[in-house]
Design a protein around this motif. Structure first.
Motif, PDB file in Angstrom:
ATOM      1  N   SER B 143      30.976 -14.108 -39.666  1.00 51.33           N
ATOM      2  CA  SER B 143      29.989 -15.203 -39.669  1.00 51.33           C
ATOM      3  C   SER B 143      28.649 -14.642 -39.183  1.00 51.33           C
ATOM      4  O   SER B 143      28.583 -13.498 -38.723  1.00 51.33           O
ATOM      5  N   LYS B 144      27.604 -15.466 -39.263  1.00 54.53           N
ATOM      6  CA  LYS B 144      26.276 -15.005 -38.830  1.00 54.53           C
ATOM      7  C   LYS B 144      26.277 -14.571 -37.360  1.00 54.53           C
ATOM      8  O   LYS B 144      25.696 -13.570 -36.987  1.00 54.53           O
ATOM      9  N   ALA B 170      18.880 -15.506 -34.373  1.00 61.92           N
ATOM     10  CA  ALA B 170      18.575 -16.186 -35.639  1.00 61.92           C
ATOM     11  C   ALA B 170      19.867 -16.596 -36.337  1.00 61.92           C
ATOM     12  O   ALA B 170      20.747 -15.767 -36.565  1.00 61.92           O
ATOM     13  N   GLY B 171      19.992 -17.883 -36.648  1.00 55.45           N
ATOM     14  CA  GLY B 171      21.155 -18.382 -37.366  1.00 55.45           C
ATOM     15  C   GLY B 171      22.391 -18.531 -36.500  1.00 55.45           C
ATOM     16  O   GLY B 171      23.478 -18.785 -37.005  1.00 55.45           O
ATOM     17  N   VAL B 172      22.242 -18.343 -35.205  1.00 57.00           N
ATOM     18  CA  VAL B 172      23.392 -18.434 -34.302  1.00 57.00           C
ATOM     19  C   VAL B 172      23.379 -19.801 -33.619  1.00 57.00           C
ATOM     20  O   VAL B 172      22.318 -20.302 -33.239  1.00 57.00           O
ATOM     21  N   ASP B 173      24.550 -20.412 -33.437  1.00 60.06           N
ATOM     22  CA  ASP B 173      24.596 -21.727 -32.790  1.00 60.06           C
ATOM     23  C   ASP B 173      24.299 -21.602 -31.289  1.00 60.06           C
ATOM     24  O   ASP B 173      24.274 -20.496 -30.747  1.00 60.06           O
ATOM     25  N   VAL B 175      25.950 -22.078 -28.614  1.00 56.04           N
ATOM     26  CA  VAL B 175      26.948 -21.387 -27.787  1.00 56.04           C
ATOM     27  C   VAL B 175      26.794 -19.870 -27.963  1.00 56.04           C
ATOM     28  O   VAL B 175      26.776 -19.104 -26.993  1.00 56.04           O
ATOM     29  N   GLY B 176      26.646 -19.459 -29.220  1.00 56.96           N
ATOM     30  CA  GLY B 176      26.463 -18.031 -29.499  1.00 56.96           C
ATOM     31  C   GLY B 176      25.157 -17.522 -28.897  1.00 56.96           C
ATOM     32  O   GLY B 176      25.105 -16.414 -28.365  1.00 56.96           O
ATOM     33  N   SER B 177      24.113 -18.343 -28.971  1.00 57.20           N
ATOM     34  CA  SER B 177      22.816 -17.941 -28.402  1.00 57.20           C
ATOM     35  C   SER B 177      22.926 -17.740 -26.899  1.00 57.20           C
ATOM     36  O   SER B 177      22.383 -16.779 -26.345  1.00 57.20           O
ATOM     37  N   ALA B 178      23.655 -18.675 -26.263  1.00 57.21           N
ATOM     38  CA  ALA B 178      23.818 -18.559 -24.810  1.00 57.21           C
ATOM     39  C   ALA B 178      24.582 -17.282 -24.479  1.00 57.21           C
ATOM     40  O   ALA B 178      24.262 -16.585 -23.500  1.00 57.21           O
ATOM     41  N   ALA B 179      25.599 -16.955 -25.316  1.00 52.34           N
ATOM     42  CA  ALA B 179      26.383 -15.736 -25.080  1.00 52.34           C
ATOM     43  C   ALA B 179      25.484 -14.506 -25.204  1.00 52.34           C
ATOM     44  O   ALA B 179      25.575 -13.573 -24.399  1.00 52.34           O
ATOM     45  N   ILE B 180      24.591 -14.530 -26.207  1.00 58.98           N
ATOM     46  CA  ILE B 180      23.673 -13.394 -26.376  1.00 58.98           C
ATOM     47  C   ILE B 180      22.727 -13.306 -25.174  1.00 58.98           C
ATOM     48  O   ILE B 180      22.419 -12.218 -24.687  1.00 58.98           O
ATOM     49  N   GLY B 181      22.304 -14.467 -24.692  1.00 55.65           N
ATOM     50  CA  GLY B 181      21.467 -14.498 -23.490  1.00 55.65           C
ATOM     51  C   GLY B 181      22.180 -13.849 -22.307  1.00 55.65           C
ATOM     52  O   GLY B 181      21.580 -13.080 -21.540  1.00 55.65           O
TER      53      GLY B 181
END
Lengths: 278, 285
Positions: B143-144, B170-173, B175-181
Motif C-alpha cells: 500500500s502507499k 504523502a498519501g499516508v493515513d 495513523v501511518g503519518s503519526a508512525a512516521i513522525g
C-alpha cells in the motif's frame, strides 16, 4: 575501486533481474528458438546451398535479427524505465556515480544478451551436430566427403555476436544518456545499427581508386572511425562450416575492436549522462 | 569529527530552460540557509515552490545555476557525502519485482554496507519502520503507507548521518503519518540530522527544531520553530473550573496591571489526535 566494482555488480544484478522478467525477452527468445528449430523442417528450401549451410544461415539470421532488436529495445527500455519511474532518483542519491549506473546498466543488458545468444547458439549447435551425424553417415555410404562442422567455430561466432550486441547496447545507452524519450533513442539507435552494418561500404569506397571530392573523402573517413563496422562480426558461416577460410587473427581483431567501441561509447555516454538532470 | 553544519546552502539559484526558445523558469531564487547537525529541519512551501529542486541540488541530482552547497563538510554531494546520507524521494517508486527485504538489502550494498553487516542492518531498518512482517512480500503488493515505510527503511539502512525525507507522509493515513513522525523522533534521538519536506504542518511543528518556508523559489522565512511561532506579546493560561465570578475577578486584576484579556476559549484537541485515539491499529500491518 573495489567499492565501485561492488556497486557496478549490484547495478548489473538488478538490471539483469529486471530484464529477464520482462515478457519481451521471453517472447523474443521463444520466437528465435522457434525460428532456429524450424530451420530443420525448412531445409528443403536450401536454394542450392548445402543443407548445413542453410540451417546455419537460418539460425544465424534469427540470432542476428532478434539479437539486434533485443539489444536496441531492451537497452533503451531499461534505461528509460529507471528515468520515467524515477527509480534512478533513489539509486543516484546513493553513493552511485553516473558512470557506475551506466556501466551497471550496460553489464546487465549485456548479460541478458549473452543468455539470449548462447541459448540460441546451443540450440543451433545441437541441431547442426545431429544433422551432421546423419549427413556424415549418408556421405560415407555414398562414398562422398563428409560435411565439415566446427562446433568450436560456432561458439567463436557466438562470442563475436555477443561482442557485436555489446557494441549495439553501448551505442544505444550512449544515445539514451542524451535523449529525452524512449522513441527517439530507439529510432536513432536503430539508424546507427543500420549504419554500422553498412559501414564496410564506406571502407570499400575509400579503398577504391576514384575521384571522390575532399568533402566526401573526409565524411567517409570520419564515419569509418565513428561508426563501428558491425559487419566484421558476421563470419558465422566461415567459422562454423569452413573454419580454414577465416584469416588468422580476424576473430581476435573483431573482438578487440568491439571491446574498444564499447569502452568509448560508455565513456561518451557517461560524460553526457553526468550533465543530465534527474 | 566535523562540527560544521550538516548542510550549508549559499545563494542557491536554479533556472530551468523550457520550450524551444529556451525561456528561463527560475525554480530556486538565491536561497541561503544552514542546517545544524543533530536537528530536524522542516522545508515547507506550496507545491512548485522549489523545495524538491533544492533537495535534488543538495543531493547532486540537479546542478545549480548559481550558488554553493556543502553537505556534511563536503563542498558538493560527492560519493563520500552521499554514502553518509539517506534519501526518501517524493512518491517513491521502487522495482516492483523485488521484495521489501531484497530492496533494503540491495540499497545497503549500494550504500557500502559490508556483506557481513547487511542482514543485521536490513533487519534493524525493517524493524524501525515496522516492515519486518511484510518484508518478504513483493513491493508491487504494498500500500502507499507501506511504500513510504520501505522507502524510509532503504534510506536509513546504512545508518546515515543525514536523512532527507521528501514528503514522507504523502498519501499516508493519519495513523501511518503519526508512525512516521515517531520514526523521525527516534532517528533524532540517535543524533541524526533530518531534513523534512512535508505539507503536514502540524507534524512539522511537532517534530522539527527549525523550519524554512519557501514561496515561488524564494526563502521567505527561516528560524527555530519556537522563535517563529511563539507570540511573545500574548500569553495563554489554561484554568480548570473557572466560574464567571472568578473570570471577572481575574480580568480586573489583569487590567490593574495593564494587561487586556482578548479571548476566553476552551482548549480543543486536534482532529488528528482524535482520529489517532479512535483508530489505533494500522491497516497495513
Amino acid at each position: 575501486m573495489k567499492a565501485s566494482l561492488t556497486r557496478i555488480s549490484w547495478m548489473t544484478r538488478l538490471t539483469f533481474l529486471e530484464a529477464i522478467r520482462q515478457r519481451f525477452f521471453a517472447f523474443l527468445i521463444l520466437l528465435s528458438a522457434a525460428l532456429v528449430l524450424s530451420s530443420v523442417s525448412l531445409r528443403f528450401l536450401d536454394f542450392g546451398h548445402g543443407e548445413l549451410k542453410f540451417v546455419c544461415d537460418f539460425g544465424f539470421g534469427g540470432m542476428f535479427l532478434f539479437g539486434s532488436v533485443l539489444a536496441v529495445v531492451m537497452s533503451a527500455q531499461l534505461f528509460f524505465a529507471e528515468m520515467d519511474n524515477r527509480t534512478a532518483l533513489t539509486l543516484l542519491a546513493k553513493p552511485v556515480s553516473r558512470t557506475e549506473f551506466l556501466v551497471g546498466k550496460f553489464m546487465g543488458v549485456w548479460l541478458v544478451l549473452g543468455v539470449f545468444i548462447f541459448t540460441l547458439s546451443t540450440l543451433l549447435g545441437i541441431i547442426l551436430w545431429a544433422r551432421c551425424q546423419e549427413l556424415t553417415v549418408a556421405a560415407i555410404e555414398a562414398g562422398k566427403a563428409p560435411p565439415e562442422l566446427s562446433i568450436t567455430g560456432l561458439f567463436s561466432y557466438t562470442g563475436m555476436q555477443w561482442a557485436r550486441l555489446g557494441v549495439v547496447a553501448a551505442m544505444i545507452l550512449m544515445v539514451a544518456s542524451l535523449a529525452r524519450t524512449f522513441l527517439f533513442t530507439v529510432i536513432v539507435g536503430s539508424m546507427l545499427v543500420v549504419a554500422g552494418q553498412l559501414q564496410w561500404l564506406a571502407q570499400e569506397t575509400l579503398l577504391k581508386p576514384g575521384d571522390l571530392n575532399i568533402f566526401s573523402k573526409l565524411l567517409l573517413t570520419v564515419s569509418t572511425y565513428i561508426i563501428p563496422n558491425l559487419q566484421q562480426f558476421n563470419i558465422g558461416d566461415a567459422l562454423t562450416l569452413d573454419h580454414g577460410s577465416v584469416a588468422d587473427g580476424a576473430v581476435t581483431l573483431a573482438l578487440f575492436s568491439g571491446i574498444c567501441y564499447i569502452v568509448v561509447f560508455l565513456f561518451i555516454g557517461s560524460l553526457m549522462f553526468r550533465q543530465r538532470e534527474i | 569529527m566535523n562540527t560544521g553544519p550538516a548542510i550549508a546552502v549559499k545563494g542557491l539559484t536554479k533556472d530551468f530552460r523550457i520550450g524551444l526558445r529556451g525561456l528561463k523558469l527560475r525554480a530556486v531564487d538565491n536561497v541561503s540557509f544552514e542546517i545544524p547537525r543533530g536537528q530536524v529541519f522542516g522545508l515547507l512551501g506550496p507545491n512548485g515552490c522549489g523545495k524538491s529542486t533544492t533537495l535534488k541540488i543538495i543531493l547532486g541530482l540537479v546542478s545549480p545555476t548559481a550558488g554553493e552547497v556543502s553537505i556534511l563538510g563536503f563542498p558538493f554531494a560527492t560519493t563520500a557525502a552521499r554514502s553518509r546520507t539517506g534519501f526518501l524521494p517524493e512518491a517513491p517508486y521502487f522495482h516492483k519485482f523485488l521484495t521489501g527485504r531484497e530492496l533494503v538489502a540491495y540499497c545497503a550494498r549500494l550504500s557500502g554496507v559490508k556483506p557481513e553487516s547487511v542482514n543485521p542492518a536490513v533487519e534493524e531498518a525493517l524493524a524501525l519502520t515496522a516492515m519486518t512482517e511484510a518484508g518478504d512480500r513483493t513491493i508491487g503488493t504494498y500500500s502507499k503507507g507501506m511504500l513510504q515505510r520501505i522507502g524510509l527503511a532503504q534510506a536509513i539502512v546504512h545508518d546515515p548521518e543525514l536523512v532527507i525525507l521528501d514528503e514522507p507522509t504523502a498519501g499516508v493515513d493519519p495513523v501511518g503519518s503519526a508512525a512516521i513522525g515517531q520514526m523521525i523522533k527516534a532517528m533524532k534521538a540517535k543524533g541524526k540530522t533530518i531534513v523534512l519536506c512535508s505539507h503536514l504542518l502540524g507534524q512539522v511543528e511537532q517534530v522539527c527544531d527549525r523550519i524554512a518556508i519557501m514561496d515561488r523559489g524564494k526563502l521567505v522565512l527561516e528560524g527555530r520553530v519556537d522563535d517563529v511561532l511563539t507570540r511573545r506579546d500574548q500569553t495563554i493560561i489554561t484554568v480548570e473550573n473557572l466560574t464567571p465570578e472568578a473570570r471577572r475577578a481575574a480580568e480586573e486584576v489583569l487590567a490593574q496591571h495593564g494587561a487586556r484579556v482578548t479571548s476566553f476559549t476552551h482548549p480543543r484537541r486536534s482532529l488528528d489526535d482524535l482520529f489517532r485515539e479512535l483508530v489505533t491499529g494500522s491497516r497495513d500491518a
